[in-house]
Write an enzyme that holds these catalytic residues in place. Sequence first.
Site, PDB file in Angstrom:
ATOM      1  CD  GLN A  42      46.116  43.749  48.162  1.00  0.00           C
ATOM      2  OE1 GLN A  42      46.009  42.802  47.839  1.00  0.00           O
ATOM      3  NE2 GLN A  42      47.097  43.992  49.106  1.00  0.00           N
ATOM      4  CB  ALA A  46      45.112  42.255  44.170  1.00  0.00           C
ATOM      5  CB  SER A  47      45.439  39.524  48.722  1.00  0.00           C
ATOM      6  OG  SER A  47      46.575  38.613  48.405  1.00  0.00           O
ATOM      7  CB  THR A  48      41.616  42.542  49.689  1.00  0.00           C
ATOM      8  OG1 THR A  48      42.433  43.566  49.403  1.00  0.00           O
ATOM      9  CG2 THR A  48      42.537  41.698  50.675  1.00  0.00           C
TER      10      THR A  48
END
Length: 207
Positions: free
Chosen positions: A14, A9-11
């Site tokens: 998330q 996931a990007s962050t």
Amino acid sequence: MFVRAYLRASTQEQDATRTRAALEAFATERGLAVAAWYIENESGASLKRPELFRLLGECKAGDVLLIEQVDRLSRLNDADWEALKREIGARGVRIVALDLPTSWQRMASTDETTARILAAVNGMLLDMLAAIARKDYTDRRRRQAEGIAKAKTEGAYKGRRKDAERNVAIVSMLSKGMTWSEIQKATGCSRSTLSRLRGRAFSPRAT
């Protein structure tokens, strides 16, 4: 052959593990077991992904890299995508994505001719899906920049607010000697945030 599942996931906000059940079900339906899970919160537009490269470093020829969608593996620009493909190809790793049926068929094929045809088709489709993922990434970044520019023009943009209370708590935890892993678990912050706050609060030294 080992199946190694990659979840990204990007962050930190998330949940990278949200699709774990889907990958487990996919493997079980085909009589396979996932040998290892590699989970990280990093941008798919960057090659700086420690867990992905740990996965590749532990792979043997013929192992399967299992992902939910191609965009979990790549939102890379052309040059970086080619570099990643070379690394994967050099290690003899097969990419299997739930959103790419030809990759499933290639994994199951025992006929040499069929396997070669599927490999060619699969490679073409991987490139196409990686290009679409990159376009989605750049389009979202452009729209975000346009929205910020418009808000600035209208005087409505104040920038991203810092979580001051959380940052004070993190500095306090650092001063008490808590480990980075303990602080991340307690606050949900990223390692880059920890590094930045530590650099502000203390003189630089090895962590």
